[in-house]
Design a protein around this motif. Structure first.
Motif, PDB file in Angstrom:
ATOM      1  N   GLN A 117     -18.139  30.094 -42.799  1.00  0.00           N
ATOM      2  CA  GLN A 117     -18.078  29.152 -41.681  1.00  0.00           C
ATOM      3  C   GLN A 117     -16.943  29.545 -40.739  1.00  0.00           C
ATOM      4  N   ALA A 118     -17.197  29.446 -39.454  1.00  0.00           N
ATOM      5  CA  ALA A 118     -16.188  29.669 -38.420  1.00  0.00           C
ATOM      6  C   ALA A 118     -16.353  28.589 -37.365  1.00  0.00           C
ATOM      7  N   ASN A 119     -15.250  27.942 -37.007  1.00  0.00           N
ATOM      8  CA  ASN A 119     -15.302  26.848 -36.037  1.00  0.00           C
ATOM      9  C   ASN A 119     -14.744  27.266 -34.685  1.00  0.00           C
ATOM     10  N   VAL A 120     -15.435  26.830 -33.643  1.00  0.00           N
ATOM     11  CA  VAL A 120     -14.951  27.042 -32.283  1.00  0.00           C
ATOM     12  C   VAL A 120     -14.015  25.889 -31.920  1.00  0.00           C
ATOM     13  N   LEU A 121     -12.883  26.225 -31.311  1.00  0.00           N
ATOM     14  CA  LEU A 121     -11.885  25.233 -30.923  1.00  0.00           C
ATOM     15  C   LEU A 121     -11.601  25.380 -29.431  1.00  0.00           C
ATOM     16  N   THR A 122     -11.756  24.288 -28.689  1.00  0.00           N
ATOM     17  CA  THR A 122     -11.445  24.287 -27.259  1.00  0.00           C
ATOM     18  C   THR A 122      -9.960  23.980 -27.080  1.00  0.00           C
ATOM     19  N   VAL A 123      -9.279  24.849 -26.368  1.00  0.00           N
ATOM     20  CA  VAL A 123      -7.816  24.761 -26.243  1.00  0.00           C
ATOM     21  C   VAL A 123      -7.414  24.665 -24.777  1.00  0.00           C
ATOM     22  N   SER A 124      -6.592  23.652 -24.468  1.00  0.00           N
ATOM     23  CA  SER A 124      -5.978  23.541 -23.140  1.00  0.00           C
ATOM     24  C   SER A 124      -4.539  24.034 -23.261  1.00  0.00           C
ATOM     25  N   ARG A 125      -4.228  25.132 -22.589  1.00  0.00           N
ATOM     26  CA  ARG A 125      -2.930  25.759 -22.733  1.00  0.00           C
ATOM     27  C   ARG A 125      -1.807  24.948 -22.080  1.00  0.00           C
ATOM     28  N   ILE A 126      -0.594  25.196 -22.556  1.00  0.00           N
ATOM     29  CA  ILE A 126       0.592  24.553 -22.013  1.00  0.00           C
ATOM     30  C   ILE A 126       0.799  25.013 -20.568  1.00  0.00           C
ATOM     31  N   ASN A 127       1.228  24.077 -19.735  1.00  0.00           N
ATOM     32  CA  ASN A 127       1.488  24.390 -18.330  1.00  0.00           C
ATOM     33  C   ASN A 127       2.883  25.013 -18.220  1.00  0.00           C
ATOM     34  N   LEU A 128       2.959  26.310 -18.492  1.00  0.00           N
ATOM     35  CA  LEU A 128       4.229  27.019 -18.461  1.00  0.00           C
ATOM     36  C   LEU A 128       4.563  27.472 -17.041  1.00  0.00           C
ATOM     37  N   VAL A 129       5.862  27.712 -16.815  1.00  0.00           N
ATOM     38  CA  VAL A 129       6.250  28.323 -15.546  1.00  0.00           C
ATOM     39  C   VAL A 129       6.069  29.832 -15.676  1.00  0.00           C
ATOM     40  N   ASP A 130       5.709  30.472 -14.586  1.00  0.00           N
ATOM     41  CA  ASP A 130       5.461  31.899 -14.590  1.00  0.00           C
ATOM     42  C   ASP A 130       6.103  32.515 -13.352  1.00  0.00           C
TER      43      ASP A 130
END
Length: 385
Positions: A144-157
């Motif tokens: 089994q492998a699960n898909v995970l939806t990820v919202s990344r951290i709003n970092l400064v660049d």
């Protein structure tokens, strides 16, 4: 040369075969067979996580079983949503050195995995995870492998390369500079800075070399302030160890309760110790004046000493070194590193020494937990009398 290497490889393979055969002849057949759990509990398939909230994500799965009842270790594998784990983006060992069927991953770590998957800063995308169970040199990956939806951290660049505290609550009108953070003798990571300073009532802000301003929120998060204004101080007045992590947009600020000079000597089958509290002088500097260094005069020439720090959260820290004293007190030798406190080795761990010619000499000691000194980082010096 090729013939020699070939013979070495043949010998190694033969030795391994003989090792397995010997175990079998002794009636101890090697059994590396695993019945993998093959079920992932959490996060569930197609779950979502917002890393900008700064919370850890818990991964849990069904345990595997070894046919011989032996020890099994686990690793969590991460890949792109369309990956097959043949070349995972990241591999994380489960808790308790791999023995538990669970793992808690910080928002910072998972954000790094998401970046490896090509998800842009502050954007949302998908990654996939599964588990690999191992026994000895053998392992099996869960089906089994699960898909995970990820919202990344709003970092400064880009990440800051120079960071300063400014405002009326800061003890120096010109600002207090932070330096790259170290712990246990190693750099904490890119974008992590720290300082020791006194904070008073009033407002202050954080500014970097690109004139970007940030505020420290009461929930441990930092926020980019577009207009550059100072913000209300959420810290009580006191002396603080402040650490800011721009790679996770988080910070910690813990009050320093005490820093003390610690000296010890083992001589004539007896342990002697000295504890002297240092006085905060300002801008990350502590001092110990007119110290009587009598303990350094002993039959064993045992002159070990360091600094101990206690913080308001109850934690203790060694401020010391793992370097050896040469023929003089070099700048590098006198550098100060913060180490996790080890009660089982508190008498010997991370200590400095004196030159024999300085044993018994009184001195003033200055501890610089700032970057405004000739070492450019945490450092200390003795002024002998």
């Amino acid at each position: 040369m090729k013939t020699i290497l070939k013979n070495i490889m043949l010998f190694a393979a033969g030795a391994l075969t003989l090792g397995f055969t010997a175990c079998e002849e002794d009636g101890q057949d090697l059994n590396f067979n695993i019945q993998p759990g093959n079920e992932l509990y959490a996060p569930a398939a197609n779950a979502s996580v917002n890393l900008d909230q700064g919370l850890n994500t818990s991964f849990e799965w069904a345990p595997s079983v070894a046919e011989d009842g032996g020890y099994i270790t686990y690793e969590v594998l991460f890949d792109k949503a369309d990956g097959d784990f043949s070349a995972p983006l990241a591999i994380k060992t489960s808790q308790m050195t791999g023995s538990k069927a669970s793992l808690s991953i910080s928002a910072k770590e998972l954000n790094e995995v998401a970046a490896l998957a090509g998800i842009e800063n502050a954007k949302t995308g998908q990654i996939k995870w599964t588990v690999r169970a191992g026994k000895g040199l053998f392992s099996q990956t869960y089906t089994q492998a699960n898909v995970l939806t990820v919202s990344r951290i709003n970092l400064v660049d880009p990440l800051p390369t120079a960071v300063t505290l400014k405002g009326e609550a800061v003890e120096d009108a010109a600002g207090i500079k932070l330096i790259p953070a170290y712990l246990d003798g190693k750099a904490v990571g890119s974008g992590v800075y720290e300082c020791f300073t006194k904070i008073s009532e009033g407002e202050f802000t954080v500014v970097d070399e690109l004139d970007r301003y940030y505020s420290l929120k009461s929930n441990g998060r930092i926020k980019h302030i577009v207009d550059g204004s100072s913000t209300a101080n959420t810290l009580k007045a006191g002396i603080y160890w402040i650490k800011i992590d721009f790679s996770a947009m988080t910070y910690t600020a813990v009050q320093v309760s005490m820093i003390e000079y610690y000296a010890a000597s083992w001589a004539d089958n007896s342990m002697s110790t000295v504890y002297k509290t240092l006085t905060y002088k300002g801008k990350g500097v502590w001092e110990l004046l007119d110290y009587d260094n009598e303990i350094s005069v002993n039959s064993s020439n045992d002159t070990r000493h360091r600094f101990n720090m206690t913080t308001a959260d109850g934690n203790k820290w060694f401020l010391g070194t793992t370097s050896s004293l040469g023929s003089s007190y070099t700048t590098d030798y006198l550098r100060v590193y913060i180490y996790t406190y080890n009660d089982g080795d508190k008498d010997w761990n991370k200590t400095y020494n004196f030159l024999l010619s300085d044993c018994g000499r009184d001195f003033d000691c200055y501890l610089y937990l700032n970057g405004d000194n000739k070492a450019g980082g945490f450092w200390h010096e003795y002024i002998f009398k």
